[in-house]
Design an enzyme around this catalytic site. Structure first.
Site, PDB file in Angstrom:
ATOM      1  CG  PHE A 137       4.545 -10.535   5.874  1.00 28.65           C
ATOM      2  CD1 PHE A 137       4.345 -10.424   7.161  1.00 28.65           C
ATOM      3  CD2 PHE A 137       5.585 -11.291   5.178  1.00 28.65           C
ATOM      4  CE1 PHE A 137       5.336 -10.941   8.323  1.00 28.65           C
ATOM      5  CE2 PHE A 137       7.079 -11.551   6.292  1.00 28.65           C
ATOM      6  CZ  PHE A 137       6.853 -11.224   6.949  1.00 28.65           C
ATOM      7  CG  ASP A 222       6.284  -8.496  -1.646  1.00 30.71           C
ATOM      8  OD1 ASP A 222       6.286  -9.333  -1.831  1.00 30.71           O
ATOM      9  OD2 ASP A 222       5.428  -8.342  -0.077  1.00 30.71           O
ATOM     10  CE  LYS A 251       9.792 -16.147   1.984  1.00 34.74           C
ATOM     11  NZ  LYS A 251       8.694 -14.452   2.374  1.00 34.74           N
TER      12      LYS A 251
END
Ligand SMILES: *Cc1c(COP(=O)(O)O)cnc(C)c1O
Length: 400
Positions: A137, A222, A251
């Site tokens: 993702f 990532d 995040k």
């Protein structure tokens, strides 16, 4: 306004792209949140790995409040101290050379893909290919959702950007067969989060690093979910003895204020000249003031040691639960405070989440059947015990 009125107003006006749980959250403190009816919940999702310092953290609230009173935004045409400080901290922590700030994870990855493409192009105009992993993702913009190796996210959105291919995560032979001198970058989550909490096997990432070097391809990691201390190290890649050419964060980076970042080596940085990339909001003084609190707190040795200890306690408890319900929980995975418990089937995932919610515990189920735990990094063993009392009861009901 009452709960029912808020649901109705939202349903009439908000684009319905989320399967929302029917509670209206109002405020929080530490690892707990309260809904507008005054009901308390233990938060084991942390705003999807965002609220790393917990809710209403005093230092974070103070930094944001003070900065808001001075300068919220001024554009990137000028220098600000919070931004220069945050970039310097990220460079020091990563051992890379230059940082850039955007507003989200997708934007961080979009920037990483762009700079990798430009870097490849400068070597050979055909060196454009990005290899990412199935089940990954990377975000929801067109390029990052194309990098996301889950075809259900692609349907109906084509034509997608060209030049993306996929390999199975942890399958080094497949990567070896697909990587070539036309590969600009291999892009992987250091630990796959949304895809169900999958950690890299043995030397997988080291072998990926070697293949990238052999073909002059960049390694983009990532760490939007697994970074910022979550794995027990500040960067998850520190667990695996490698360094990427580009790492992306978002995040937890500013504890809840929107921000994203990509950090690159000088070799990669040289691919972008003034004008090649930009952002209006990205890295504004408000977001960076918040990031500076996170960057002064999470990398501290005691803070990281505590994540490791509490994470181990948590994982041991999950393994005990899996032993108690061996036909129901088939695997326990993860590192630090990014943990997953895979269920035998997908039929009860959402029921378990809903039942826990009714009993005041917020958890998440991802990839259909993986209970995912990404709580605030300040969670305590007592709170973990509290959560397990609820989960044991709920899972016991379905495991019969
Ligand atoms: C959440 C996430 C993203 C996307 O971040 P947004 O802020 O939602 O754009 C990208 N990569 C990973 C690994 C993520 O967990």
């Amino acid at each position: 306004m009452q709960e029912q009125e808020i649901f109705a107003e939202d349903q009439q006006s908000y684009l319905p792209v989320f399967n929302r749980y029917k509670i209206v959250l109002d405020h929080g403190e530490g690892a707990e949140v309260w809904d507008i009816n005054g009901k308390k919940y233990l938060d084991f999702l942390g705003g999807i790995a965002v609220n790393v310092l917990g809710h209403n953290n005093k230092a974070l609230v103070q930094a944001v409040t003070e900065q808001a009173g001075k300068l919220i935004h001024c554009s990137n045409l000028y220098y600000t101290k919070p931004q220069a400080d945050a970039a310097a901290k990220l460079v020091k922590l990563s051992g890379l050379d230059k940082a850039f700030f955007g507003n989200s994870g997708a934007e961080a990855n979009e920037g990483a893909i762009k700079i990798a493409r430009k870097y490849g192009y400068n070597i050979n105009p055909e060196k454009t290919e990005i290899i990412s992993a199935w089940n990954s993702f990377h975000g929801r913009t067109l390029a990052t959702l194309t990098a996301t190796g889950q075809t259900h996210y692609h349907e109906g959105l084509g034509p997608l950007p060209a030049g993306f291919t996929y390999v199975h995560y942890n399958d080094i032979a497949e990567l070896e067969s697909k990587i070539s001198d036309k590969t600009a970058a291999v892009m992987l989550e250091t630990i796959q989060g949304e895809g169900g909490v999958h950690t890299p096997d043995g030397d997988y990432l080291k072998q990926v690093r070697e293949l990238c070097d052999k073909h002059g391809a960049l390694l983009i990691l990532d760490e939007i979910q697994a970074g910022i201390g979550r794995s027990g190290k500040f960067f998850a890649y520190e667990n695996y003895g490698i360094k990427p050419d580009i790492v992306t964060l978002a995040k937890g980076l500013a504890g809840g204020v929107p921000i994203g970042a990509f950090i690159v080596t000088d070799k990669v940085a040289a691919a972008f000249k003034p004008g090649d990339h930009g952002t209006t909001f990205g890295g504004n003084p408000l977001a960076c003031a918040a990031a500076n609190v996170v960057l002064d707190t999470v990398p501290q040795e005691d803070f990281l040691k505590n994540i490791q200890a509490v994470g181990k306690y948590f994982k041991d408890k999950l393994q005990e639960l899996a032993k108690k319900y061996p036909k129901f929980i088939v695997d326990v995975r993860g590192e630090g405070l990014i943990l997953g418990a895979e269920l035998a089937g997908a039929e009860h995932g959402r029921d378990i989440v809903n039942d826990c919610l009714a009993k005041g515990l917020i958890i998440n189920c991802t990839a259909g059947k993986v209970l995912r735990f990404i709580p605030p990094l300040i969670i305590t063993t007592a709170q973990i015990d509290e959560a397990f009392a609820v989960m044991d009861e709920v899972i016991g009901k379905y495991a019969e």
